[in-house]
Design an enzyme around this catalytic site. Structure first.
Site, PDB file in Angstrom:
ATOM      1  N   ARG A 243       0.845  -1.194   0.000  1.00  0.00           N
ATOM      2  CA  ARG A 243       0.000   0.000   0.000  1.00  0.00           C
ATOM      3  C   ARG A 243       0.881   1.244   0.000  1.00  0.00           C
ATOM      4  NH1 ARG A 243      -2.827  -3.381  -0.995  1.00  0.00           N
ATOM      5  NH2 ARG A 243      -4.793  -4.105  -0.062  1.00  0.00           N
ATOM      6  N   GLU A 272      -0.772   8.080  -5.970  1.00  0.00           N
ATOM      7  CA  GLU A 272      -1.045   7.523  -7.298  1.00  0.00           C
ATOM      8  C   GLU A 272      -2.258   8.243  -7.899  1.00  0.00           C
ATOM      9  OE1 GLU A 272      -1.374   3.256  -7.412  1.00  0.00           O
ATOM     10  OE2 GLU A 272       0.110   2.982  -5.849  1.00  0.00           O
ATOM     11  N   HIS A 290       2.217  -0.200  -9.914  1.00  0.00           N
ATOM     12  CA  HIS A 290       1.136  -0.913  -9.218  1.00  0.00           C
ATOM     13  C   HIS A 290       0.679  -2.132 -10.031  1.00  0.00           C
ATOM     14  CE1 HIS A 290      -2.154  -0.204  -5.985  1.00  0.00           C
ATOM     15  NE2 HIS A 290      -1.976  -1.483  -6.198  1.00  0.00           N
TER      16      HIS A 290
END
Length: 316
Positions: A243, A272, A290
């Site tokens: 995370r 992000e 990601h």
């Protein structure tokens, strides 16, 4: 029954839903348009990009189910949805192996400078070959080194299995008590071996591990900040494919610049989809956008598991 797969779904999962009588729309609706357009659907499936918060839930009274293709549900107000009678499902088991393999890929990348070599060889390989050869001549082996796993759920356990196979000493921490034994399957023959990792406190991992990988849910403040970085072994390597926000990025940059941290691998970021420039340009950071669960195999498993959960919810 109409389902919006706003962040996509594997074709096999889509076919399963359609064969069960559902209408599946895979066209992405931008976040700001969802309060209006989601009212035309009975269910929505998301990955990490789409957020399903209280305001969106309130705006869509017809919503009966929210599905998350992946492990975490940080982008969904789960308890509020359940209070409204909306089913919430995720697929925690389907992507674990893919995420774990990316972690180990980043371990190998760090110890052999692949991240920097792949940046510099195309530019300098033709003119400074011997200089680069010398610069990357001090690699180390993973065997015999200590890997600290923070968060020993499904992904942490899969990381441990691979790391043990490589010959690393694995120590693990979790907020909750856990079984330290992991089952390793050798090759395609199905031979199984049970091996135990060593339980450790977070403090011990921070102070003794050669490599640290994070696998915890999102928390309000950084788990690894300047204080924790200062206590780590000189030259420690850090991996965050969990995370964004678990590592204080500015403190990490300082630690990389000072040599306290020799290498970091990040698949997730504070803000992000626009990671800060200092992170993107740092020569000691290996970067991926990601993609921890982004393998064909994981996406197929996620699609099948999610479809099965949705069918089970509406057909019961």
């Amino acid at each position: 029954m109409k389902i919006l797969a706003n962040d996509g779904i594997d074709p096999i999962g889509k076919k399963m839903l359609e064969d069960a009588g559902f209408e599946v729309d895979t066209n992405n609706i931008p976040q700001d348009e969802l309060p209006v357009k989601l009212q035309n659907y009975d269910a929505i499936t998301v990955r990490s990009a789409t957020k399903v918060r209280k305001a969106l839930i309130d705006a869509c009274p017809n919503l009966k189910l929210i599905g998350r293709g992946g492990v975490g549900v940080d982008n969904i107000d789960v308890e509020y949805a359940k209070e409204k009678g909306i089913g919430v499902y995720n697929t925690p088991a389907s992507s674990s192996l893919s995420v774990a393999e990316l972690v180990v890929a980043q371990l190998f990348t760090g110890v052999r400078f692949l991240h920097d070599s792949n940046r510099k060889m195309p530019v300098e390989g033709g003119t400074k070959f011997n200089d680069l050869k010398k610069a990357y001549a001090k690699g180390i082996e993973l065997r015999g080194k200590t890997l600290g796993i923070v968060g020993f759920g499904r992904i942490g356990r899969e990381v441990a299995k691979i790391a043990i196979g490589v010959g690393m000493d694995v120590i693990a921490y979790d907020l909750f008590d856990f079984n330290p034994e992991v089952e390793i399957i050798l090759g395609s023959g199905g031979t199984k071996v049970n091996v135990s990792v060593k339980k450790a406190t977070l403090d011990k991992i921070i102070k003794t591990a050669d490599f640290i990988t994070l696998h915890t849910p999102f928390i309000d403040k950084a788990l690894i900040g300047a204080e924790e970085l200062a206590q780590m072994k000189k030259g420690v390597q850090l991996i965050n494919i969990s995370r964004g926000g678990l590592i204080d990025e500015l403190a990490l940059i300082d630690a990389l610049n000072s040599g306290q941290v020799s290498y970091a691998a990040l698949d997730v970021f504070d803000n992000e989809p626009t990671p800060r420039a200092e992170i993107l340009s740092h020569p000691k950071i290996s970067l991926t956008p990601h993609i921890g669960a982004a393998t064909n195999e994981a996406q197929e498993r996620i699609g099948v598991e999610l479809a099965s959960l949705i069918i089970g919810h509406f057909k019961k």
